[in-house]
Design a protein around this motif. Structure first.
Motif, PDB file in Angstrom:
ATOM      1  N   TYR A  43       0.849  -1.190   0.000  1.00  0.00           N
ATOM      2  CA  TYR A  43       0.000   0.000   0.000  1.00  0.00           C
ATOM      3  C   TYR A  43       0.883   1.236   0.000  1.00  0.00           C
ATOM      4  O   TYR A  43       2.020   1.210   0.490  1.00  0.00           O
ATOM      5  N   ASP A  44       0.349   2.323  -0.541  1.00  0.00           N
ATOM      6  CA  ASP A  44       1.050   3.606  -0.463  1.00  0.00           C
ATOM      7  C   ASP A  44       0.779   4.228   0.902  1.00  0.00           C
ATOM      8  O   ASP A  44      -0.368   4.505   1.250  1.00  0.00           O
ATOM      9  N   VAL A  45       1.858   4.416   1.670  1.00  0.00           N
ATOM     10  CA  VAL A  45       1.745   5.033   2.987  1.00  0.00           C
ATOM     11  C   VAL A  45       2.621   6.278   2.997  1.00  0.00           C
ATOM     12  O   VAL A  45       3.783   6.240   2.565  1.00  0.00           O
ATOM     13  N   GLU A  46       2.070   7.362   3.485  1.00  0.00           N
ATOM     14  CA  GLU A  46       2.788   8.639   3.487  1.00  0.00           C
ATOM     15  C   GLU A  46       4.071   8.543   4.323  1.00  0.00           C
ATOM     16  O   GLU A  46       4.072   7.990   5.426  1.00  0.00           O
ATOM     17  N   ALA A  47       5.162   9.077   3.772  1.00  0.00           N
ATOM     18  CA  ALA A  47       6.433   9.118   4.497  1.00  0.00           C
ATOM     19  C   ALA A  47       6.321  10.098   5.672  1.00  0.00           C
ATOM     20  O   ALA A  47       5.397  10.915   5.729  1.00  0.00           O
ATOM     21  N   PHE A  48       7.253   9.997   6.596  1.00  0.00           N
ATOM     22  CA  PHE A  48       7.283  10.922   7.725  1.00  0.00           C
ATOM     23  C   PHE A  48       8.689  11.490   7.857  1.00  0.00           C
ATOM     24  O   PHE A  48       9.634  11.007   7.227  1.00  0.00           O
ATOM     25  N   THR A  49       8.819  12.525   8.643  1.00  0.00           N
ATOM     26  CA  THR A  49      10.119  13.183   8.791  1.00  0.00           C
ATOM     27  C   THR A  49      10.749  12.848  10.133  1.00  0.00           C
ATOM     28  O   THR A  49      10.055  12.626  11.122  1.00  0.00           O
ATOM     29  N   ILE A  50      12.069  12.815  10.144  1.00  0.00           N
ATOM     30  CA  ILE A  50      12.835  12.749  11.379  1.00  0.00           C
ATOM     31  C   ILE A  50      13.347  14.160  11.629  1.00  0.00           C
ATOM     32  O   ILE A  50      14.018  14.753  10.780  1.00  0.00           O
ATOM     33  N   ASP A  51      13.002  14.699  12.776  1.00  0.00           N
ATOM     34  CA  ASP A  51      13.255  16.110  13.065  1.00  0.00           C
ATOM     35  C   ASP A  51      14.159  16.300  14.274  1.00  0.00           C
ATOM     36  O   ASP A  51      14.269  15.421  15.136  1.00  0.00           O
ATOM     37  N   LEU A  52      14.775  17.460  14.311  1.00  0.00           N
ATOM     38  CA  LEU A  52      15.506  17.915  15.498  1.00  0.00           C
ATOM     39  C   LEU A  52      14.798  19.154  16.010  1.00  0.00           C
ATOM     40  O   LEU A  52      14.539  20.086  15.243  1.00  0.00           O
TER      41      LEU A  52
END
Length: 319
Positions: free
Chosen positions: A284-293
């Protein structure tokens, strides 16, 4: 005072005589914005509580607004205060940058103890190469790494100066902190390596038919609830057969079984060979997420913290 002229585009200040503005009031406003507490803000700028209350009265007169309103959860900024926060902080940061000694910081000789809080992801993917870089470039800077168990508590600790930065994904927003996106991360599936060799790709039917392992440090549905929300949009549902409290345990639980798991791609790849699992595409297409500081705005006024934040960014560009 040239820096303060850069904020004169704001209608509230545009009509002011700049010479009449006490710079100490703006420093106090910055402290109030970050602390949301008159007593703590006063301690930061060296004023007792009665004096800080008097400063707040002067700030309200200066800007013609209440700026901060007392509520059950503390002093909350008004819309006017929120609109002033970033330009005033930026202007003060420029002034501090001009006034601070230019030869005061050398990472190779600086002795300092820094503290960060990270998610499991940050601990596994960001911290190891960060430690390597830190030992190479700043061997006398000590680093304390704490876990992020409750994100709201960790953000509050950052705002109050108990930690210097937060690193991870799905961290909440706050008007008192600055967010720097380090990189994007996506989801993949893992399954037992022998079973993967028999069938390399999972179909959508396979994905919902097979039992799943779920990582949840909080003991509930955890962050992968986004997967269940996505499946619901497709009229589908998965069965969570096993829920584990540590993400590193997930691939080892999958190995040798019919279980599958959905994981962040970099973690899955790191443990695949060791655990005996294979990384396979998510059907399935799943939205990417960000790794943040996340850090406070005052961190940019600290040469060591500013260098450390830049180091984290450099390290993450290679991940």
């Amino acid at each position: 005072m040239a820096f303060l002229k850069s904020i004169l585009t704001m209608s509230t200040i545009a009509r002011m005589n700049l010479a009449s503005v006490d710079l100490n009031l703006l420093v106090a406003f910055e402290a109030l914005m970050e602390e949301r507490n008159v007593t703590r803000a006063g301690e930061r700028v060296g004023l007792a509580q009665p004096s800080m209350s008097s400063v707040l009265t002067r700030l309200r007169a200066l800007f013609g607004d209440d700026l901060f309103v007392r509520t059950a959860s503390g002093m909350q900024p008004t819309a006017k205060a929120l609109s002033l926060a970033r330009p005033l902080s930026d202007a003060l940061g420029q002034i501090r940058g001009v006034l601070e000694p230019r030869s005061a910081f050398d990472p190779a000789t600086t002795r300092r103890r820094l503290s960060i809080a990270v998610t499991d992801y940050g601990d596994l993917i960001v911290v190891p190469p960060l430690v390597t870089a830190l030992r190479r470039e700043a061997p006398y800077i000590d680093l304390v790494v704490r876990p992020i168990v409750d994100t709201a508590t960790s953000v509050a600790n950052l705002e109050h100066g108990d930690v210097d930065a937060l690193i991870g994904g799905h961290l909440p927003a706050s008007t008192r902190i600055t967010r720097c996106t380090l990189f994007d991360e996506s989801f993949v599936c893992i399954r037992d390596a022998k079973r993967a060799r028999q069938k390399i790709r999972l179909t959508k039917d396979d994905y919902t038919r097979l039992p799943h392992v779920l990582f949840s440090s909080a003991g509930g549905d955890g962050i992968p609830g986004a997967i269940d929300t996505m499946l619901a949009r497709h009229g589908r549902k998965r069965r969570t057969a096993i829920t584990l409290a540590h993400v590193v345990a997930v691939p080892f639980a999958v190995a040798g079984t019919d279980l599958v798991a959905t994981m962040a791609k970099r973690i899955a790849r790191r443990f695949a060979a060791t655990a005996g699992v294979s990384v396979v595409p998510l059907p399935y297409d799943v939205e990417a997420f960000t790794i943040d500081l996340l850090h406070t705005r005052r961190a940019m006024n600290d040469p060591t913290l500013r260098w450390f934040i830049e180091l984290v960014s450099r390290v993450c560009k290679k991940l």
